[in-house]
Enzyme design. Structure first.
Site, mmCIF file in Angstrom:
data_model
loop_
_atom_site.group_PDB
_atom_site.id
_atom_site.type_symbol
_atom_site.label_atom_id
_atom_site.label_comp_id
_atom_site.label_asym_id
_atom_site.label_seq_id
_atom_site.Cartn_x
_atom_site.Cartn_y
_atom_site.Cartn_z
ATOM 1 N N GLU A 110 -40.107 -8.493 -12.623
ATOM 2 C CA GLU A 110 -39.076 -9.545 -12.756
ATOM 3 C C GLU A 110 -39.639 -10.833 -13.340
ATOM 4 O O GLU A 110 -38.982 -11.520 -14.130
ATOM 5 C CB GLU A 110 -38.435 -9.813 -11.385
ATOM 6 C CG GLU A 110 -37.561 -8.640 -10.953
ATOM 7 C CD GLU A 110 -36.935 -8.877 -9.605
ATOM 8 O OE1 GLU A 110 -37.676 -8.829 -8.609
ATOM 9 O OE2 GLU A 110 -35.723 -9.122 -9.553
ATOM 10 N N GLU A 130 -37.779 -1.436 -5.813
ATOM 11 C CA GLU A 130 -37.242 -2.035 -4.580
ATOM 12 C C GLU A 130 -36.359 -1.077 -3.792
ATOM 13 O O GLU A 130 -36.313 -1.155 -2.554
ATOM 14 C CB GLU A 130 -36.452 -3.308 -4.909
ATOM 15 C CG GLU A 130 -37.314 -4.523 -5.256
ATOM 16 C CD GLU A 130 -37.658 -4.641 -6.729
ATOM 17 O OE1 GLU A 130 -37.561 -3.626 -7.466
ATOM 18 O OE2 GLU A 130 -38.032 -5.743 -7.167
#
Ligand code: 3HC
Ligand code: NAI
Length: 706
Positions: A110, A130
């Site tokens: 990210e 995730e």
């Protein structure tokens, strides 16, 4: 010229016109709040330094970053958050380039998505894993990835959580420039210089056009919904991921970020997040043993396997796949031929499915040799016996091994239940003897119970763990008792399931309720799969020593007496017409159960699915607590890992002991006490459980701070 942020976890220095910002938090540069503070401080520095024209982000050591520090989840949130950091990077008025080596996972990817350009060397791997932790990419990933890659690719990455090679990431635009060598620092700097030379400016990912084909993106979201409803099996976060990606399509960027944050916090608050993160740390904790901390494993270059039956062949495949040579010893030529063919069958199935080529099989099989003579084992460093589950047969095998093995060779038994101390006592080198309890199919199942007898040398325990590593298994240390950790607990919760069946529920309702909890299979399906004859043999073996006052449900014996062992005999609790693996309920089995209820003078009653699950889980947790209390398992987390990797326990619940903490130990003990009134012998509460409830404590308190 080098500056460090106040905690020394992010460093920055000017290299000509570029501010080189390094994330430095060994071993994987997990981004705790200090790193996040440091990153913002570094970007501020770049903004304010007139001599800086661009920024390059890089990781110290081998990796870019393994993401946000997972240990922070479930605790009060610490500022700045990852979205704050990502937004600051993206808003930087000077171009920011991420230079990636090793892994960039979760928050690592990210950060890279927030940068304006992404460079990676060939060996780098990226991903948004995730979902495996019960959460979603919460650093803007659900908004930036679809804009950059389109919803289809972004969803695939987020829902599978898979790691992508840099080259593949390059093909779909996650990476702008692929390096040629191994040096992310120097090649990355060259790339930045090139960009500066071209006067390439900032290029915020939020402005990317990956979502421009709205129809295709909406279709991808719809398709993801349809497929995940089937695949997610009770999981929560995949749906939140899809919702967040949908927001990237329907909402402006800033609003999308707020939606992502709300969904992220919902995931963080869910017990599934707690269960999955417990699983993540537990499967790493099991490797850490007090007794092996200071010792090196013994070296081994070859493995002997005694017996080429179901387990011997499976273990052989696991060892061969790890690149080690196998010498298999069987009792006669016919058995040896069968042993070899058992192994070949595994590879032939892989060839049929296109997973390996015939040449690959040939290469692997070249590492296999067989013999009917124990003398052939003279040079072998480590031997695993997988002969019949019979103490006298195993004792004889141990004697023969003792006669031929060189000094220092490790002798392991794959026994499921037998006393490993008694086997070790058979030979004058008990220090070399250990239990290695593989699970069937041994080349597939990840769990390896390492059974540690009293006289074994610590370096043999270390060797067993080293073997596990080389075979890609998850080892759990177990003490010696009937069934070790897993099978001992299994006997108890299966006993509970049989009692429920005799008291009124059908095996089909029980299996269904247990699946509803999240298990891959119910106890009667499992019995049909592994073969009812195995449990039958164990029951016969124990019949002489069984407490005559203990409840004994005879239904399984009635099926076995008819030769109904499960899938392999075409029927067990279920019917398997024409070799099918999908069982069908069998009215004849229900009639047998009715007869047995009458014989035992039981008036059947009804159970709700919840009642079934409460009893099933209470039995598992109570015996799990006894296993910890007796030191058979080092900690509750070891029991959890055994169940996650050996018994199809739903990972999102973290394991039976974590689940007990989630519902509260007092509630579990209250249930056990209620059941105890019906059957005090079976439901005797574990003293450890009683003590923990009295102290207001939980199992986690015994996990060494995990
Ligand atoms: N946070 C905290 N600790 C972490 C961590 C993380 N993100 N990733 C790894 N660690 C720890 C491990 O617990 C282990 O600690 P230990 O030595 O005390 O047992 C140590 O780092 C080394 O890890 P491994 O033993 O797993 O080392 P490997 O080299 O085999 O693997 C890895 C490295 C591929 C990075 C692997 O650890 C991994 O997959 N980590 C998790 C990656 C992940 O899920 N990232 C997402 C995090 S959540 C996030 O970023 C949220 C954001 O979207 C807001
Ligand atoms: P199996 O019956 O399929 O294989 C046993 C093999 O040992 C046979 O091929 C036999 O010829 C060979 N053998 C017997 N005596 C021998 C001797 N003296 N020397 C050399 N070879 C000999 O049995 P299976 O299922 O493979 O079990 C083997 C061991 O693994 C047992 O101890 C069992 O408890 C354990 N185990 C079994 C599991 C299962 O799911 N079947 C799971 C985990 C462990």
């Amino acid at each position: 010229m080098e500056h460090e942020d106040q905690f020394g976890t992010v460093t920055w220095e000017r290299r000509d016109r570029v501010l080189l910002v390094k994330i430095d938090n060994a071993p994987v540069n997990a981004m705790n709040f200090r790193i996040r503070q440091g990153l913002i401080a570094a970007i501020e520095t770049a903004e304010n330094d007139k001599q800086v024209d661009a920024v390059m982000l890089i990781g110290a050591g081998h990796n870019f970053s393994g993401g946000v520090d997972i240990r922070e989840f479930g605790k009060p949130l610490l500022e700045p958050s990852l979205p704050d950091v990502c937004n600051r990077i993206e808003a930087c008025t000077k171009p920011v380039v991420a230079a990636i080596q090793g892994v960039a996972l979760g928050g690592g990817t990210e950060i890279a998505l927030a940068a304006h350009y992404r460079f990676a060397i060939n060996t780098a791997k990226l991903g948004l894993p995730e979902v495996g932790l019960g959460i979603l990419p919460g650093g803007g990933g659900t908004q930036r990835a679809p804009r950059l890659l389109g919803a289809k690719v972004a969803l695939e990455l987020m829902l599978t959580g898979r790691r992508v090679d840099a080259a593949e990431a390059h093909t779909f635009g996650l990476i702008d420039r692929l390096g040629k060598g191994e040096d992310a620092l120097s090649e990355g700097l060259t790339y930045v210089e090139e960009l500066l030379h071209l006067r390439a400016g900032r290029r915020p990912t939020r402005d990317a056009t990956g979502l421009s084909d709205k129809t295709a993106s909406a279709a991808a979201i719809q398709a993801a919904h349809a497929s995940i409803a089937e695949k997610a099996r009770g999981l929560f976060s995949p749906f939140k991921i899809i919702e967040a990606v949908n927001a990237s399509l329907e909402q402006p960027f800033e609003e999308g970020l707020r939606t992502e944050r709300r969904l992220f916090l919902e995931c963080i608050a869910s017990p599934q997040r707690a269960g999955l993160i417990h699983a993540f740390f537990s499967e790493r904790e099991v490797w850490k043993l007090p007794e092996t901390r200071q010792v090196a494993p013994r070296e081994f270059r070859s493995v002997g396997i005694i017996g080429g039956g179901l387990m011997g062949a499976g273990i052989a495949v696991a060892v061969l796949d790890a690149g080690l040579p196998v010498l298999m010893v069987e009792r006669d030529e016919a058995s040896l031929t069968r042993g070899r063919s058992n192994i070949e069958k595994v590879y032939d199935r892989l060839i049929q499915r296109g997973r390996i080529s015939a040449e690959q099989k040939e290469r692997v099989m070249a590492r296999w040799t067989g013999s009917t003579s124990y003398a052939a084992l003279g040079d072998v460093d480590l031997v695993i016996e997988a002969v019949f589950e019979d103490l006298s047969v195993k004792k004889e095998v141990f004697q023969r091994l003792n006669d031929v093995l060189k000094n220092g060779a490790v002798i392991a038994t794959n026994t499921s239940y037998l006393d490993v101390d008694a086997l070790a006592a058979e030979i004058p080198r008990p220090q070399d003897v250990i239990g290695l309890h593989f699970f069937s199919p041994a080349n597939v199942m990840k769990l390896l119970e390492v059974v540690v007898p009293s006289k074994v040398s610590p370096d043999v325990v270390a060797t067993a763990f080293d073997l596990a590593k080389r075979l890609g298994k998850i080892p759990v240390r177990a003490g010696v008792c009937d069934g070790f950790i897993g099978n001992r607990i299994l006997a108890v919760f299966r006993g509970a399931a049989e009692a429920i069946m005799e008291d009124g529920a059908s095996p089909y309702q029980i299996d269904n309720a247990v699946r509803g909890f999240g298990f891959a299979m119910g106890p009667f399906q499992t019995s049909d799969l592994s073969g009812g004859d195995i449990g039958w043999a164990t029951r016969k073996r124990r019949s002489a020593t069984r407490n005559p006052n203990a409840r004994y449900v005879e239904i399984p014996d009635r099926l076995c007496e008819r030769g109904w062992f499960g899938q392999k005999s075409g029927r067990g609790y279920y019917l398997y017409p024409e070799g099918s693996r999908q069982g069908m309920p069998d009215p004849e089995v229900e009639a047998i159960i009715d007869d047995e209820r009458r014989r035992a003078q039981i008036t059947p009653r009804t159970f709700t699915d919840d009642e079934i699950v409460h009893r099933y889980m209470a039995a598992m947790i109570n015996e799990g607590a006894k296993v910890v209390e007796e030191g058979i398992a080092l900690r509750p987390l070891d029991v959890d890992v055994v169940f996650l990797y050996g018994y199809g326990f739903p990972r999102f619940r973290g394991g039976p002991m974590k689940y007990a903490d989630t519902v509260g130990l007092k509630a579990v003990l209250d249930n056990i006490r209620a059941f105890e009134r019906e059957d005090p012998l079976f439901w005797r509460p574990s003293q450890l459980l009683v003590d923990l409830v009295a102290r207001g404590d939980n199992f986690a308190s015994l996990n060494g701070g995990l």
